[in-house]
Design a protein around this motif. Structure first.
Motif, short mmCIF file in Angstrom:
data_model
loop_
_atom_site.label_atom_id
_atom_site.label_comp_id
_atom_site.label_asym_id
_atom_site.label_seq_id
_atom_site.Cartn_x
_atom_site.Cartn_y
_atom_site.Cartn_z
N ASP A 162 0.86 -1.18 0.00
CA ASP A 162 0.00 0.00 0.00
C ASP A 162 0.90 1.24 0.00
OD1 ASP A 162 -1.76 2.05 0.41
OD2 ASP A 162 -2.51 1.34 2.35
N MET A 163 0.87 2.00 -1.12
CA MET A 163 1.74 3.16 -1.25
C MET A 163 0.98 4.47 -1.05
SD MET A 163 4.59 1.66 -1.75
CE MET A 163 5.52 3.17 -1.97
N SER A 164 -0.04 4.45 -0.21
CA SER A 164 -0.85 5.65 0.00
C SER A 164 -0.14 6.68 0.88
CB SER A 164 -2.20 5.29 0.62
OG SER A 164 -2.02 4.59 1.85
N LYS A 165 0.93 6.26 1.58
CA LYS A 165 1.71 7.17 2.40
C LYS A 165 3.05 7.44 1.73
CE LYS A 165 -0.03 6.04 7.04
NZ LYS A 165 0.40 5.63 8.41
N PRO A 166 3.75 8.51 2.15
CA PRO A 166 5.10 8.75 1.62
C PRO A 166 6.00 7.55 1.86
CG PRO A 166 4.32 10.71 2.75
CD PRO A 166 3.30 9.62 3.02
N LEU A 167 6.87 7.27 0.90
CA LEU A 167 7.70 6.07 0.92
C LEU A 167 8.49 5.91 2.21
CD1 LEU A 167 9.05 3.60 -0.40
CD2 LEU A 167 10.66 5.20 -1.48
N TYR A 168 9.17 6.95 2.67
CA TYR A 168 10.05 6.80 3.82
C TYR A 168 9.27 6.65 5.13
CZ TYR A 168 13.55 7.99 0.37
OH TYR A 168 14.34 7.98 -0.75
N GLU A 169 8.03 7.15 5.14
CA GLU A 169 7.15 6.88 6.28
C GLU A 169 6.79 5.40 6.30
OE1 GLU A 169 3.68 9.27 6.77
OE2 GLU A 169 4.76 11.16 6.42
N ILE A 170 6.51 4.83 5.14
CA ILE A 170 6.18 3.41 5.05
C ILE A 170 7.35 2.56 5.55
CG2 ILE A 170 5.77 1.52 3.40
CD1 ILE A 170 4.21 3.55 1.70
N LEU A 171 8.55 2.89 5.09
CA LEU A 171 9.73 2.12 5.50
C LEU A 171 9.93 2.17 7.01
CD1 LEU A 171 12.23 3.09 2.66
CD2 LEU A 171 11.11 0.88 2.99
N GLN A 172 9.70 3.33 7.61
CA GLN A 172 9.91 3.44 9.06
C GLN A 172 8.79 2.80 9.86
OE1 GLN A 172 11.08 7.31 10.38
NE2 GLN A 172 10.99 6.80 12.55
N GLU A 173 7.55 3.06 9.46
CA GLU A 173 6.42 2.57 10.24
C GLU A 173 6.20 1.06 10.09
OE1 GLU A 173 3.03 4.86 9.14
OE2 GLU A 173 3.86 6.76 9.88
N ARG A 174 6.38 0.53 8.87
CA ARG A 174 6.08 -0.89 8.64
C ARG A 174 7.29 -1.79 8.82
NH1 ARG A 174 2.66 -0.10 3.01
NH2 ARG A 174 1.19 1.45 3.83
N TYR A 175 8.48 -1.25 8.56
CA TYR A 175 9.66 -2.12 8.55
C TYR A 175 10.77 -1.65 9.49
CZ TYR A 175 7.18 -3.69 4.43
OH TYR A 175 6.20 -4.16 3.58
N GLY A 176 10.52 -0.58 10.23
CA GLY A 176 11.51 -0.11 11.21
C GLY A 176 12.78 0.41 10.58
N ILE A 177 12.71 0.88 9.34
CA ILE A 177 13.90 1.38 8.63
C ILE A 177 13.85 2.90 8.57
CG2 ILE A 177 15.14 1.45 6.43
CD1 ILE A 177 14.00 -1.37 5.91
N ARG A 178 14.84 3.52 9.19
CA ARG A 178 14.92 4.98 9.16
C ARG A 178 16.04 5.38 8.22
NH1 ARG A 178 17.73 9.08 11.74
NH2 ARG A 178 16.57 11.04 11.97
N VAL A 179 15.68 6.00 7.12
CA VAL A 179 16.71 6.42 6.16
C VAL A 179 17.44 7.64 6.72
CG1 VAL A 179 15.48 5.49 4.18
CG2 VAL A 179 15.08 7.85 4.85
N GLY A 220 23.50 0.97 5.76
CA GLY A 220 23.07 -0.15 4.93
C GLY A 220 22.26 0.37 3.75
N PRO A 221 22.43 -0.20 2.56
CA PRO A 221 21.69 0.28 1.38
C PRO A 221 20.20 0.00 1.51
CG PRO A 221 22.86 -1.76 0.87
CD PRO A 221 23.32 -1.33 2.24
N VAL A 222 19.39 0.99 1.18
CA VAL A 222 17.93 0.88 1.28
C VAL A 222 17.28 1.00 -0.10
CG1 VAL A 222 15.83 1.95 2.18
CG2 VAL A 222 17.86 1.76 3.63
N GLU A 223 17.63 2.07 -0.83
CA GLU A 223 16.95 2.37 -2.09
C GLU A 223 17.94 2.91 -3.12
OE1 GLU A 223 13.46 5.39 -3.80
OE2 GLU A 223 14.58 5.87 -1.97
N TYR A 224 17.79 2.44 -4.35
CA TYR A 224 18.47 3.01 -5.51
C TYR A 224 17.39 3.66 -6.34
CZ TYR A 224 20.79 3.07 -10.11
OH TYR A 224 21.30 3.44 -11.34
N ASN A 225 17.49 4.97 -6.55
CA ASN A 225 16.42 5.71 -7.20
C ASN A 225 16.97 6.56 -8.33
OD1 ASN A 225 15.09 8.66 -7.23
ND2 ASN A 225 13.47 7.17 -6.82
N ILE A 226 16.28 6.55 -9.45
CA ILE A 226 16.58 7.46 -10.55
C ILE A 226 15.33 8.28 -10.84
CG2 ILE A 226 17.34 7.73 -12.94
CD1 ILE A 226 18.66 5.07 -12.83
N GLY A 227 15.49 9.61 -10.87
CA GLY A 227 14.40 10.50 -11.22
C GLY A 227 14.71 11.23 -12.51
N TYR A 228 13.75 11.24 -13.42
CA TYR A 228 13.88 11.94 -14.69
C TYR A 228 12.94 13.16 -14.65
CZ TYR A 228 15.93 7.49 -16.15
OH TYR A 228 16.70 6.34 -16.23
#
Length: 243
Positions: A162-179, A220-228
């Motif tokens: 479910d991507m209804s929230k901002p990505l980094y909020e999802i990572l922290q709230e659901r998976y305990g990952i703080r970028v 630790g690596p979390v995301e590789y992102n390319i924006g155009y």
């Protein structure tokens, strides 16, 4: 320079090799274009496997300190201007700071083969698929950026996320990952036919390409992102302060 690692140390061998490489590339001959010893010879000198050595080399390639040239070798990268901006924000936070509402025009989640650069960033073997998030985003009346993100295989995300929230909020709230850290590379190029179709511009029109290598609190690596980005709709500004 003596090339030697302490095989009895608690410091992992790839980290020791990385420090040896950092010292090597400070030498004037290497900075002036001399090739590093090939991987076979260098791994023998350090008494480590080629995979361990490659892990150390990949780290310095990722940091922009070394470049590999196929059929040629590995050498110190030209010292182009690069900025590691502090207090970085996600795209949603950047837009919110400008009082701009963000809209998704497209959102796709699937398993895909990542680019070689992404595979090296995550330290995975070639041919392994990663979760890929593709989003066409922008203002309500104008899509102006197309994002492609690949995620670490250690994060148990799925195609039904479910991507209804901002990505980094999802990572922290659901998976305990703080970028914590975003290392960025920015370049300009002409839009491909695929990207131009998404951004409603002509093929070959100028776009801004922004790569992000995102790490967590433990590096630790979390995301590789390319924006155009459409060049006529986005400006990237950097503030630098001498300390």
């Amino acid at each position: 320079m003596k090339l030697e690692l302490d095989h009895n140390s608690s410091t992992p061998l790839h980290q020791q090799a990385e420090e040896v490489l950092r010292k090597m590339i400070q030498q004037e001959d290497y900075r002036n274009g001399k090739l590093l010893p090939n991987e076979v010879d260098l791994s023998k000198q350090l008494n480590i496997s080629r995979n361990t050595l490659r892990q150390a080399i990949n780290k310095l390639v990722f940091e922009g300190l070394l470049i590999r040239k196929k059929g040629y070798g590995t050498c110190v990268a030209p010292q182009d201007v690069m900025s590691n901006a502090r207090n970085w924000m996600s795209f949603s936070q950047e837009m919110a700071a400008q009082g701009m509402q963000v809209q998704n025009f497209e959102l796709h989640i699937s398993w895909k083969l990542p680019p070689k650069e992404a595979a090296e960033f995550f330290g995975i073997e070639p041919g392994r698929k990663l979760l890929c998030l593709e989003r066409l985003r922008g203002k309500p009346d104008l899509p102006f950026v197309f994002f492609i993100s690949f995620f670490s295989p250690s994060i148990p995300m799925s195609v039904s996320e479910d991507m209804s929230k901002p990505l980094y909020e999802i990572l922290q709230e659901r998976y305990g990952i703080r970028v914590k850290t975003s290392r960025e590379q920015i370049s300009a190029k002409g839009a491909s036919s695929e990207i131009s179709d998404k951004l409603s511009i002509s093929a070959g029109d100028p776009i801004l390409v922004r790569k992000r290598f995102v790490l967590d609190e433990n590096n630790g690596p979390v995301e590789y992102n390319i924006g155009y980005y459409r060049a006529d709709s986005f400006t990237y500004s950097i503030e630098c302060t001498n300390e």
